[in-house]
Write an enzyme that holds these catalytic residues in place. Structure first.
Site, short mmCIF file in Angstrom:
data_model
loop_
_atom_site.label_atom_id
_atom_site.label_comp_id
_atom_site.label_asym_id
_atom_site.label_seq_id
_atom_site.Cartn_x
_atom_site.Cartn_y
_atom_site.Cartn_z
N GLU B 42 18.61 33.57 -52.71
CA GLU B 42 18.61 32.13 -52.41
C GLU B 42 17.18 31.60 -52.23
O GLU B 42 16.41 32.16 -51.45
CB GLU B 42 19.40 31.90 -51.11
CG GLU B 42 19.55 30.44 -50.73
CD GLU B 42 20.35 30.26 -49.43
OE1 GLU B 42 20.50 31.24 -48.67
OE2 GLU B 42 20.81 29.13 -49.18
N LYS B 112 25.18 24.30 -52.83
CA LYS B 112 25.73 24.98 -51.65
C LYS B 112 26.56 24.03 -50.80
O LYS B 112 26.09 22.94 -50.44
CB LYS B 112 24.57 25.54 -50.83
CG LYS B 112 24.96 26.42 -49.66
CD LYS B 112 23.68 27.00 -49.01
CE LYS B 112 24.00 28.03 -47.94
NZ LYS B 112 22.74 28.63 -47.39
N CYS B 146 25.11 32.18 -50.44
CA CYS B 146 24.92 32.65 -49.07
C CYS B 146 26.13 32.36 -48.17
O CYS B 146 27.20 32.93 -48.37
CB CYS B 146 23.64 32.03 -48.52
SG CYS B 146 23.07 32.68 -46.93
#
Lengths: 280, 280
Positions: B42, B112, B146
């Site tokens: 990331e 995200k 993540c």
């Protein structure tokens, strides 16, 4: 503090007298050790044999069987989770689980939503209600059954209803070790609650069970884990989060899912609004 | 057959030249080993430092940076997943991930959804789109980032859209080992797909990363796992399920989630109709 006992044992298919005697024995031992609750495996009092149950088990015997199980709880002054067939008013057979308190009074019942494999689906219909939640010794407690726990949706439904302890009677055949070792631990961690999963052991009809009962804590840690054989497994559960209303106990709440200060708080950080738009 | 490479490395915050050189190195090594794809962590090209990125990173440099990363893919003839800040037309900063093929052409991008902690939430806004799915070397491939993978809802959304391979750039600080070891494996098993999760290592700004990158297969097994330090991790992925359209390959489909013969088929057996009534 709650001391939980999990009965991992072999059930004799349709030998209800022997199975209830085994539950009685386990309840006596668990109570003597100080446990407040005994969790027994899926369909333990009748044996895990979906096809034979549907043809050879007489549901007219259910009220007396439930009364016998309530009597075990009363006799040993210990709460009990048992799993039995249940027949709905519409005549559908469900796989059910029931939590009775130490007086034998029913606190919660649940019908299995995810039926496993062709045998279960031939013998039973799936229930549709979300898992309920009830207060037990200060812990918000819920029930699901076996294959249900392999679906994140079921444990999530219990968690968003406030569950802190999820009790899971199961009948997991050998060869699926990743279910307790990975999925049960994941359900506990991703919902920040405790999951207790109690399995059969040995051969019942055409199934061979290898135990592996487990209790996983809200951080995903293994609190207790059984081997492959018969075993009475114990796990001591910590202070429930709502005890932390006492400011002196503040640290105890640091890992709770709804704590605004916690770094990881899955129930706080999930995005149900967004999920609905995804149509999953 | 696809050979996947995961870059686990330390990124220098805002030293973009050094970070791109490290990606170039990893791409060269991965391609020389026969890998078709390199997954990087990331925000690796800019470093994981949400607050500093928001104040010191100039988003006007993004097109050139994306072109430099596409050039790395082209130069070494290897597909690449990279993660960068992205600015929406409305001016919101997202954390994004992009899959480019070996010609540097963009196949898929993702924003995200689940931002982690106060630093990320101060610097970025969350995206809301479900993970997309694209064909890559015969594997239906998707992206999340993540903290997203810690929520079963995100991987499920990818799986119901057909994903067989879920690529996850991450920045997981030390002390959360249960994330790769329990949650990543659970996402793979419960959706019967492969998950690859590539982490940073070492100190970046105020964060200390301990690696632990992992690839988990559709049965939850660990296909590859990195230690705490810098490492280029490889995992060989099997035949995609749709290759089993050839009847001689029938056995290859036995563990697929949509196989009517499979004992365990989570996508087949889940009950979205019922879940909707639960309002989770």
């Amino acid at each position: 503090m709650v001391l939980l006992a999990l009965m991992q044992a072999n059930s004799a298919v349709l030998d209800i007298t022997a199975n209830c005697a085994a539950v009685d024995d386990a309840a006596r031992t668990a109570a003597a050790a100080g446990a407040q609750l005994l969790l027994t495996p899926e369909l333990f009092p009748v044996g895990y044999a979906p096809g034979r149950l549907r043809t050879d088990f007489d549901p007219a015997t259910l009220p007396a069987l439930r009364e016998a199980l309530a009597g075990i709880a009363r006799r040993h002054n210990i709460a009990l989770v048992y799993s039995l067939p249940a027949v709905t008013p519409a005549g559908e057979w469900h796989i059910s689980a029931t939590l009775v308190d130490e007086s034998g009074d029913e606190l919660l019942s649940y019908g299995k939503v995810h039926l496993f494999g062709p045998d279960e689906r031939a013998a039973f219909a799936s229930a549709a209600a979300a898992p309920g939640v009830v207060e037990f010794h200060g812990l918000k407690t819920s029930l699901v059954i076996c294959y249900d726990i392999e679906f994140p949706e079921s444990a999530r439904a219990a968690a968003v209803r406030g569950a802190e302890l999820l009790l899971v009677p199961t009948a997991l055949a050998g060869g699926f070790d990743a279910v307790p070792k990975v999925l049960v631990r994941a359900r506990a961690l991703e919902n920040q609650l405790t999951v207790a999963y109690a399995n059969h052991t040995g051969v019942e009809g055409s199934y061979d069970f290898h135990g592996g009962s487990i209790v996983a804590g809200p951080d995903g840690a293994v609190l207790a884990e059984a081997g492959p054989g018969a075993e009475l497994l114990f796990a001591e559960l910590g202070e429930p989060s709502n005890a932390a209303a006492d400011p002196a106990e503040g640290a105890g709440s640091a890992d709770r899912a709804d704590d605004p200060e916690a770094a990881v708080a899955y129930l706080r950080d999930r995005r149900p609004d967004i999920y609905r738009s995804w149509d999953v």
